[in-house]
Design an enzyme around this catalytic site. Structure first.
Site, PDB file in Angstrom:
ATOM      1  N   HIS A  59      62.764   0.302  -8.245  1.00 54.71           N
ATOM      2  CA  HIS A  59      61.542  -0.025  -7.499  1.00 54.71           C
ATOM      3  C   HIS A  59      61.720  -1.279  -6.633  1.00 54.71           C
ATOM      4  O   HIS A  59      62.841  -1.729  -6.437  1.00 54.71           O
ATOM      5  CB  HIS A  59      60.361  -0.129  -8.476  1.00 54.71           C
ATOM      6  CG  HIS A  59      60.390   0.992  -9.497  1.00 54.71           C
ATOM      7  ND1 HIS A  59      60.027   2.274  -9.185  1.00 54.71           N
ATOM      8  CD2 HIS A  59      60.825   1.028 -10.787  1.00 54.71           C
ATOM      9  CE1 HIS A  59      60.205   3.055 -10.256  1.00 54.71           C
ATOM     10  NE2 HIS A  59      60.700   2.325 -11.233  1.00 54.71           N
ATOM     11  N   GLU A  96      57.259  -3.618 -13.435  1.00 54.25           N
ATOM     12  CA  GLU A  96      58.616  -3.108 -13.678  1.00 54.25           C
ATOM     13  C   GLU A  96      59.605  -3.622 -12.634  1.00 54.25           C
ATOM     14  O   GLU A  96      60.740  -3.962 -12.964  1.00 54.25           O
ATOM     15  CB  GLU A  96      58.607  -1.575 -13.679  1.00 54.25           C
ATOM     16  CG  GLU A  96      59.981  -0.981 -13.964  1.00 54.25           C
ATOM     17  CD  GLU A  96      59.998   0.536 -13.852  1.00 54.25           C
ATOM     18  OE1 GLU A  96      58.924   1.138 -13.654  1.00 54.25           O
ATOM     19  OE2 GLU A  96      61.102   1.114 -13.945  1.00 54.25           O
ATOM     20  N   HIS A 151      65.651   0.232 -15.394  1.00 57.53           N
ATOM     21  CA  HIS A 151      64.225   0.569 -15.358  1.00 57.53           C
ATOM     22  C   HIS A 151      63.544   0.158 -16.645  1.00 57.53           C
ATOM     23  O   HIS A 151      64.184  -0.136 -17.654  1.00 57.53           O
ATOM     24  CB  HIS A 151      64.041   2.089 -15.176  1.00 57.53           C
ATOM     25  CG  HIS A 151      64.363   2.557 -13.792  1.00 57.53           C
ATOM     26  ND1 HIS A 151      63.400   2.781 -12.832  1.00 57.53           N
ATOM     27  CD2 HIS A 151      65.551   2.812 -13.193  1.00 57.53           C
ATOM     28  CE1 HIS A 151      63.982   3.169 -11.704  1.00 57.53           C
ATOM     29  NE2 HIS A 151      65.301   3.193 -11.894  1.00 57.53           N
ATOM     30  N   GLU A 229      66.306   3.152 -19.338  1.00 60.49           N
ATOM     31  CA  GLU A 229      64.915   2.751 -19.506  1.00 60.49           C
ATOM     32  C   GLU A 229      64.961   1.739 -20.643  1.00 60.49           C
ATOM     33  O   GLU A 229      65.096   2.103 -21.812  1.00 60.49           O
ATOM     34  CB  GLU A 229      64.040   3.966 -19.871  1.00 60.49           C
ATOM     35  CG  GLU A 229      63.981   5.047 -18.794  1.00 60.49           C
ATOM     36  CD  GLU A 229      63.058   4.691 -17.622  1.00 60.49           C
ATOM     37  OE1 GLU A 229      62.498   3.573 -17.601  1.00 60.49           O
ATOM     38  OE2 GLU A 229      62.888   5.543 -16.728  1.00 60.49           O
TER      39      GLU A 229
HETATM   40 ZN    ZN Z   1      61.331   2.858 -13.109  1.00 58.08          ZN
END
Ligand code: ZN
Length: 264
Positions: A59, A96, A151, A229
């Site tokens: 992101h 995030e 992430h 993640e």
């Molecule tokens: Zn993400």
């Protein structure tokens, strides 16, 4: 909602290796892809000398304000997907994109100390994108020995723990990297668990590993690549750790260890 699923992948061209500072960031759109960033680091010594690692912090800080740019559909081989997404955040509002940027920023010098050349897919945390296609292209252009996309998940609050996502086979596209990506994925998983003490995700994946073919960053990579993640930002326990700078340093050190093990 697993915001991350929508993909975070590609971008364009920022010249990266020295770009961790906070200068103005050009919106990344379809700028021409520049050649791989030139290496300016001093001649490497150390266990990772000669190795290239691409770190892809998921992101970007400007994504939310530019929906028309990040919602643009891009080709990810087996479908189309948004150029990029906004990502998730903790209940307290820690986003995030800031988390991934912070971890990547801690990880980069750790790898450089070991002699690696490190390329980031974005130069700061204030820009837009880049698209997942561009992020993948950066790894390909750099001829990365390993690509790690960082992430934080945005799953139901009851779920906790981390998981690693590896590319599934897309015949004729990524045949050569599926196997090394699995090795990279398992190695990172083991190192991350050992280094952080975090458990495997209890709501997704199996033993902390999952294979997917719906992420542009993985589909389009011609180099060994995985997503991690790092935790579920919507889970209070995980969020507390992810919001803690000392713990993020630990996460980065664990990732550095995993990357080193994979590359040596
Ligand atoms: Zn993400």
């Amino acid at each position: 909602m697993r915001v991350c699923r929508a993909g975070s992948v590609v971008l364009a061209t920022l010249a990266l290796s020295t770009a961790c500072g906070g200068g103005a960031v050009p919106a990344v759109r379809e700028a021409a892809l520049p050649a791989s960033p030139s290496a300016t680091a001093s001649p490497a010594a150390g266990p990772l000398a000669g190795k290239v690692v691409v770190l892809d912090p998921g992101h970007n800080g400007g994504n939310a304000a530019h929906p028309e740019e990040i919602n643009r559909q891009v080709d990810i081989i087996n479908g189309r997907k948004a150029c990029n997404t906004t990502g998730t955040e903790t209940d307290d509002g820690y986003p995030e994109h800031a988390f991934t940027w912070d971890v990547a920023g801690r990880l980069k010098p750790m790898l450089e100390t070991m002699g690696a050349k490190v390329v980031l897919t974005r130069p700061n945390d204030k820009g837009v994108g880049p698209c997942v296609t561009e992020r993948a292209a950066i790894g390909n252009e750099a001829r990365a020995d390993a690509v790690v996309s960082i992430h934080g998940d945005g799953a139901a609050p009851s779920g906790h723990g981390f998981h690693v996502i590896m590319p599934g086979l897309l015949p004729g596209h990524n045949d050569d990297v599926v196997r090394p990506s699995r090795v990279l994925g398992r190695t990172i998983r083991d190192a991350y668990r050992a280094g952080t003490g975090l458990p495997y995700a209890n709501y997704i994946a199996k033993n902390g590993l999952e294979t997917r073919t719906d992420l542009g960053g993985l589909n389009l990579s011609k180099r060994p690549a995985i997503f991690i993640e790092c935790g579920n930002m919507r889970n209070p326990g995980d969020a507390a750790k992810m919001s803690d700078a000392a713990f993020r340093k630990r996460m980065a050190a664990a990732l550095a260890n995993g990357i080193k093990r994979y590359l040596t």
